[in-house]
Design a protein around this motif. Sequence first.
Motif, PDB file in Angstrom:
ATOM      1  N   GLN A  28      -1.584  -7.565  -5.053  1.00 44.08           N
ATOM      2  CA  GLN A  28      -2.410  -6.383  -4.820  1.00 44.08           C
ATOM      3  C   GLN A  28      -1.514  -5.197  -4.490  1.00 44.08           C
ATOM      4  OE1 GLN A  28      -5.761  -6.934  -2.264  1.00 44.08           O
ATOM      5  NE2 GLN A  28      -6.389  -4.816  -2.348  1.00 44.08           N
ATOM      6  N   LEU A  29      -1.651  -4.144  -5.289  1.00 41.87           N
ATOM      7  CA  LEU A  29      -0.860  -2.932  -5.121  1.00 41.87           C
ATOM      8  C   LEU A  29      -1.813  -1.739  -5.063  1.00 41.87           C
ATOM      9  CD1 LEU A  29       1.907  -1.483  -5.078  1.00 41.87           C
ATOM     10  CD2 LEU A  29       1.844  -1.496  -7.581  1.00 41.87           C
ATOM     11  N   ILE A  30      -1.713  -0.946  -3.992  1.00 46.02           N
ATOM     12  CA  ILE A  30      -2.573   0.219  -3.811  1.00 46.02           C
ATOM     13  C   ILE A  30      -1.728   1.472  -3.995  1.00 46.02           C
ATOM     14  CG2 ILE A  30      -4.217   1.363  -2.291  1.00 46.02           C
ATOM     15  CD1 ILE A  30      -4.500  -1.257  -0.758  1.00 46.02           C
ATOM     16  N   ASN A  44     -12.033   6.043  -3.929  1.00 43.88           N
ATOM     17  CA  ASN A  44     -11.626   6.755  -2.708  1.00 43.88           C
ATOM     18  C   ASN A  44     -10.222   7.353  -2.814  1.00 43.88           C
ATOM     19  OD1 ASN A  44     -14.089   5.960  -1.482  1.00 43.88           O
ATOM     20  ND2 ASN A  44     -13.165   4.010  -0.833  1.00 43.88           N
ATOM     21  N   GLY A  45      -9.894   7.915  -3.965  1.00 42.35           N
ATOM     22  CA  GLY A  45      -8.596   8.557  -4.139  1.00 42.35           C
ATOM     23  C   GLY A  45      -7.434   7.587  -4.251  1.00 42.35           C
ATOM     24  N   ARG A  46      -7.726   6.353  -4.574  1.00 36.63           N
ATOM     25  CA  ARG A  46      -6.671   5.342  -4.695  1.00 36.63           C
ATOM     26  C   ARG A  46      -6.828   4.585  -6.010  1.00 36.63           C
ATOM     27  NH1 ARG A  46      -7.147   1.587   0.432  1.00 36.63           N
ATOM     28  NH2 ARG A  46      -9.145   1.216  -0.607  1.00 36.63           N
ATOM     29  N   ARG A  47      -5.719   4.051  -6.507  1.00 41.23           N
ATOM     30  CA  ARG A  47      -5.759   3.150  -7.657  1.00 41.23           C
ATOM     31  C   ARG A  47      -5.399   1.747  -7.174  1.00 41.23           C
ATOM     32  NH1 ARG A  47      -5.565   4.039 -13.119  1.00 41.23           N
ATOM     33  NH2 ARG A  47      -4.942   6.211 -12.746  1.00 41.23           N
ATOM     34  N   LEU A  48      -6.242   0.777  -7.484  1.00 41.69           N
ATOM     35  CA  LEU A  48      -6.018  -0.599  -7.052  1.00 41.69           C
ATOM     36  C   LEU A  48      -5.594  -1.448  -8.246  1.00 41.69           C
ATOM     37  CD1 LEU A  48      -7.743   0.598  -4.722  1.00 41.69           C
ATOM     38  CD2 LEU A  48      -8.799  -1.650  -4.479  1.00 41.69           C
ATOM     39  N   CYS A  49      -4.420  -2.057  -8.131  1.00 44.76           N
ATOM     40  CA  CYS A  49      -3.911  -2.980  -9.152  1.00 44.76           C
ATOM     41  C   CYS A  49      -4.001  -4.384  -8.550  1.00 44.76           C
ATOM     42  CB  CYS A  49      -2.461  -2.643  -9.508  1.00 44.76           C
ATOM     43  SG  CYS A  49      -2.121  -0.871  -9.697  1.00 44.76           S
ATOM     44  N   ASP A  95       0.854  -1.196   0.000  1.00 45.50           N
ATOM     45  CA  ASP A  95       0.000   0.000   0.000  1.00 45.50           C
ATOM     46  C   ASP A  95       0.893   1.250   0.000  1.00 45.50           C
ATOM     47  OD1 ASP A  95      -1.860   1.994   0.301  1.00 45.50           O
ATOM     48  OD2 ASP A  95      -2.859   1.119   2.046  1.00 45.50           O
ATOM     49  N   LEU A  96       0.819   2.027  -1.083  1.00 43.15           N
ATOM     50  CA  LEU A  96       1.582   3.271  -1.205  1.00 43.15           C
ATOM     51  C   LEU A  96       0.651   4.471  -1.362  1.00 43.15           C
ATOM     52  CD1 LEU A  96       4.357   2.074  -3.707  1.00 43.15           C
ATOM     53  CD2 LEU A  96       4.630   2.456  -1.263  1.00 43.15           C
ATOM     54  N   SER A  97      -0.597   4.307  -1.000  1.00 44.95           N
ATOM     55  CA  SER A  97      -1.583   5.366  -1.186  1.00 44.95           C
ATOM     56  C   SER A  97      -1.370   6.513  -0.201  1.00 44.95           C
ATOM     57  CB  SER A  97      -2.995   4.797  -1.023  1.00 44.95           C
ATOM     58  OG  SER A  97      -3.184   4.296   0.295  1.00 44.95           O
ATOM     59  N   SER A  98      -2.096   7.608  -0.429  1.00 41.08           N
ATOM     60  CA  SER A  98      -2.026   8.805   0.429  1.00 41.08           C
ATOM     61  C   SER A  98      -0.614   9.373   0.519  1.00 41.08           C
ATOM     62  CB  SER A  98      -2.560   8.487   1.837  1.00 41.08           C
ATOM     63  OG  SER A  98      -3.901   8.056   1.782  1.00 41.08           O
TER      64      SER A  98
END
Length: 230
Positions: free
Chosen positions: A121-123, A144-149, A99-102
């Motif tokens: 799964q990569l966020i 929600n402001g994120r890209r999900l791979c 998870d690299l979001s925000s």
Amino acid sequence: MKAVHNQRLPPLFVFIICLCIYLSQQEIEPQLCKQCSGTSLNGSAVGTFCFSSNGRITGRCCLGNETSYRERIIGLDLSNCSLTDVGNLQEASTALMIDLSSNSIVNISDTAFKGFRQLSQLILPADVACPGGNSSWDKVTRENGRRLCQGQRNTCIQTGKMSVNCPEYSQCGPYGPGYFECSCADNYHGYKCLREGEFPSLQVFGPLGASTLALSLLLWLTQRRKAKSL
């Protein structure tokens, strides 16, 4: 698609490398887990994944329930860490979820995840593209402001058939999003896997392995003595 050529390492060489790593890194926690303050909370995506996987949270990492000498990172949460770029993540190359979001990340090089074979799964921040492109993943969404791979695809296989051309006497294997590697088949080695027969590991790596092992043992004993004196 980007190829990475390699050949299978001789068993003796693999044993020496593993033993050296064991002696030099025993009881050392991955530094990547301390890159960001705080821990992965139970309510976070990585925390939930870690709980369901019976893992153990340390810092920003989820470590697998391993019996080997060094615990394996299966989850990494670097969300909301004020990151502007992505550095070296190779300590987490065994991760299933990251998870690299925000974060204020503008772009991520595809090479950042080369070798991440198990990543499923990569966020990412919403404006950052999935490494390898959308074709490297089963599902790509924004919410929600994120890209999900999600669901890393095997680059060796396209439309159900092996489409990547590796040299003769070799086989293709996934090597991270958008990458593949060609490994020599059994009983073949050398340039483009053209040499038949077992690799002369003892003659090539024997002297080097012996000196490396002796040096590693000396360093390990020195570190142990220093630790006991503290």
